[in-house]
Write an enzyme that holds these catalytic residues in place. Structure first.
Site, PDB file in Angstrom:
ATOM      1  N   ARG A  34       2.622 -13.028  -7.394  1.00  0.00           N
ATOM      2  CA  ARG A  34       1.406 -13.315  -8.107  1.00  0.00           C
ATOM      3  C   ARG A  34       1.290 -12.511  -9.632  1.00  0.00           C
ATOM      4  O   ARG A  34       0.412 -12.988 -10.301  1.00  0.00           O
ATOM      5  CB  ARG A  34       0.337 -12.819  -7.113  1.00  0.00           C
ATOM      6  CG  ARG A  34      -0.028 -14.018  -5.935  1.00  0.00           C
ATOM      7  CD  ARG A  34      -1.007 -13.342  -5.201  1.00  0.00           C
ATOM      8  NE  ARG A  34      -2.340 -13.568  -5.469  1.00  0.00           N
ATOM      9  CZ  ARG A  34      -3.473 -13.217  -4.895  1.00  0.00           C
ATOM     10  NH1 ARG A  34      -3.081 -12.754  -3.693  1.00  0.00           N
ATOM     11  NH2 ARG A  34      -4.461 -13.114  -5.487  1.00  0.00           N
ATOM     12  N   ARG A  48     -21.333  10.344  -2.267  1.00  0.00           N
ATOM     13  CA  ARG A  48     -21.115   8.879  -2.375  1.00  0.00           C
ATOM     14  C   ARG A  48     -21.836   8.040  -1.648  1.00  0.00           C
ATOM     15  O   ARG A  48     -21.477   8.273  -0.367  1.00  0.00           O
ATOM     16  CB  ARG A  48     -19.469   8.630  -2.165  1.00  0.00           C
ATOM     17  CG  ARG A  48     -18.681   9.465  -3.155  1.00  0.00           C
ATOM     18  CD  ARG A  48     -17.778   8.780  -3.731  1.00  0.00           C
ATOM     19  NE  ARG A  48     -17.178   9.504  -5.065  1.00  0.00           N
ATOM     20  CZ  ARG A  48     -16.883   8.989  -6.298  1.00  0.00           C
ATOM     21  NH1 ARG A  48     -17.262   7.610  -6.456  1.00  0.00           N
ATOM     22  NH2 ARG A  48     -16.558   9.731  -7.201  1.00  0.00           N
ATOM     23  N   GLU A  61       1.035  -1.225   0.048  1.00  0.00           N
ATOM     24  CA  GLU A  61      -0.103  -0.018   0.126  1.00  0.00           C
ATOM     25  C   GLU A  61       0.976   1.239  -0.077  1.00  0.00           C
ATOM     26  O   GLU A  61       2.136   0.987  -0.128  1.00  0.00           O
ATOM     27  CB  GLU A  61      -1.007   0.124   1.267  1.00  0.00           C
ATOM     28  CG  GLU A  61      -1.929  -1.399   1.266  1.00  0.00           C
ATOM     29  CD  GLU A  61      -2.667  -1.143   2.530  1.00  0.00           C
ATOM     30  OE1 GLU A  61      -3.716  -0.411   2.629  1.00  0.00           O
ATOM     31  OE2 GLU A  61      -2.469  -1.950   3.537  1.00  0.00           O
ATOM     32  N   LYS A 116      -0.293   3.936  -5.338  1.00  0.00           N
ATOM     33  CA  LYS A 116       0.604   2.842  -5.140  1.00  0.00           C
ATOM     34  C   LYS A 116       1.352   2.624  -6.361  1.00  0.00           C
ATOM     35  O   LYS A 116       1.934   1.495  -6.485  1.00  0.00           O
ATOM     36  CB  LYS A 116      -0.377   1.685  -5.102  1.00  0.00           C
ATOM     37  CG  LYS A 116      -1.180   1.775  -3.634  1.00  0.00           C
ATOM     38  CD  LYS A 116      -2.279   0.459  -3.836  1.00  0.00           C
ATOM     39  CE  LYS A 116      -3.402   0.766  -2.627  1.00  0.00           C
ATOM     40  NZ  LYS A 116      -4.490  -0.103  -2.684  1.00  0.00           N
ATOM     41  N   ARG A 169     -13.342  -7.074   0.360  1.00  0.00           N
ATOM     42  CA  ARG A 169     -12.413  -7.180   0.936  1.00  0.00           C
ATOM     43  C   ARG A 169     -12.739  -7.615   2.486  1.00  0.00           C
ATOM     44  O   ARG A 169     -13.743  -7.294   3.014  1.00  0.00           O
ATOM     45  CB  ARG A 169     -11.185  -6.073   1.155  1.00  0.00           C
ATOM     46  CG  ARG A 169     -11.108  -5.392  -0.155  1.00  0.00           C
ATOM     47  CD  ARG A 169     -10.784  -6.249  -1.284  1.00  0.00           C
ATOM     48  NE  ARG A 169      -9.609  -6.991  -0.956  1.00  0.00           N
ATOM     49  CZ  ARG A 169      -8.361  -7.038  -1.868  1.00  0.00           C
ATOM     50  NH1 ARG A 169      -8.416  -6.621  -3.119  1.00  0.00           N
ATOM     51  NH2 ARG A 169      -7.581  -7.876  -1.147  1.00  0.00           N
TER      52      ARG A 169
END
Length: 259
Positions: free
Chosen positions: A110, A150, A3, A59, A248
DNA sequence: TCAGTTGTTTATAT
DNA sequence: AATATAAACAACTG
């Protein structure tokens, strides 16, 4: 891992060791990490150029040279290593930049994301144009504006890189826990006072973790207890709640944060 | 064997 | 049109 704090650590690695070094060659060990560029093109475009001062947005590492700009993302398992001498390839080493003063290694088990090549700074900006402002660049009072209107859960909005760039699953859980705000609250339901508190905790967590280069698993942190079975809140010892939010696994304290 | 994973993108659904 | 959710990607770990 990666992160904002981790990626900032990778940027520092580049700044300390790679900046000023001449790229002798690029060893593409696994082309599976290349995005929109072939191994041959990456190598030929970079060879002979020197690394310049790197940047970061969210990131993403912006690895500038005196020629093209390398854009690096690390997905969930990527990292960047510097070795001052030639080193044997690590198990998940996908790319090696061989310079006149050492080697920069891009490792990623990955391969969920990868590496792109931009022609220059303007081109790099175009690649990253859909990103929101870097979480560290958001000023006091701006966070409320980013959350306004939002309806999604505040955690989902904070993790949305188009809204604000750099926060992932661990950081958002940690920040919301410290701000005593439930991750499930609709973003637009936060009061002005809550948005200010969220901002203050975000700054504190980012500054602390950035210096460490990761989100430390201290027992006084939510992150420090999140993988324990039957984890309890480090503040009040209440059993933590858990649910999937924004896709998540999320942890929070029902007593401190409500909901 | 099976579920889970610190991220992003694309497709699909609302 | 905007927003929400799920799947896919890959390769492990417990």
């Amino acid at each position: 891992m990666p992160e904002l704090p981790d990626v900032e650590g990778f940027r520092r690695t580049l700044a300390r060791h790679a900046a000023g070094r001449r790229i002798e060659r690029v060893h593409v060990r696994d082309p599976g990490v290349l995005r929109g560029v072939t191994a041959a093109k990456l190598t030929s475009r970079l060879q002979g150029h020197r690394f310049a001062q790197p940047g970061r947005r969210g990131k993403w590492v912006i690895a500038r040279t005196d020629g093209p700009v390398i854009l690096m993302h690390f997905g969930m398992t990527g990292s960047l290593r510097w070795t001052s001498v030639e080193a044997p390839a690590e198990r998940f080493e996908r790319l090696t930049f061989v310079t006149d003063g050492g080697e920069l290694h891009y490792d990623d088990m990955r391969k969920l994301t990868g590496i792109s090549l931009a022609a220059n700074d303007d081109d790099a900006d175009r690649y990253l144009s859909s990103l929101g402002p870097d979480a560290l660049a958001v000023q006091t009072g701006e966070l409320a504006g980013l959350l306004r209107g939002r309806r999604a859960a505040v955690k989902t909005v904070l993790m949305n890189q188009h809204v604000i760039a750099g926060l992932g699953n661990l950081l958002t859980d940690e920040i919301l826990w410290r701000a005593c705000i439930s991750p499930r609250r609709p973003a637009s339901s936060l009061t002005a006072q809550e948005a200010r508190r969220l901002y203050a905790r975000m700054r504190w967590v980012l500054r602390t973790t950035m210096l460490a280069g990761d989100v430390p698993a201290r027992p006084s942190w939510l992150t420090g207890v999140r993988y324990r079975p039957a984890a309890r809140c480090p503040r009040c010892r209440t059993s933590l709640a858990s649910a999937r939010i924004g896709g998540r696994t999320s942890l929070w304290c029902p007593r401190c944060q409500g909901d």
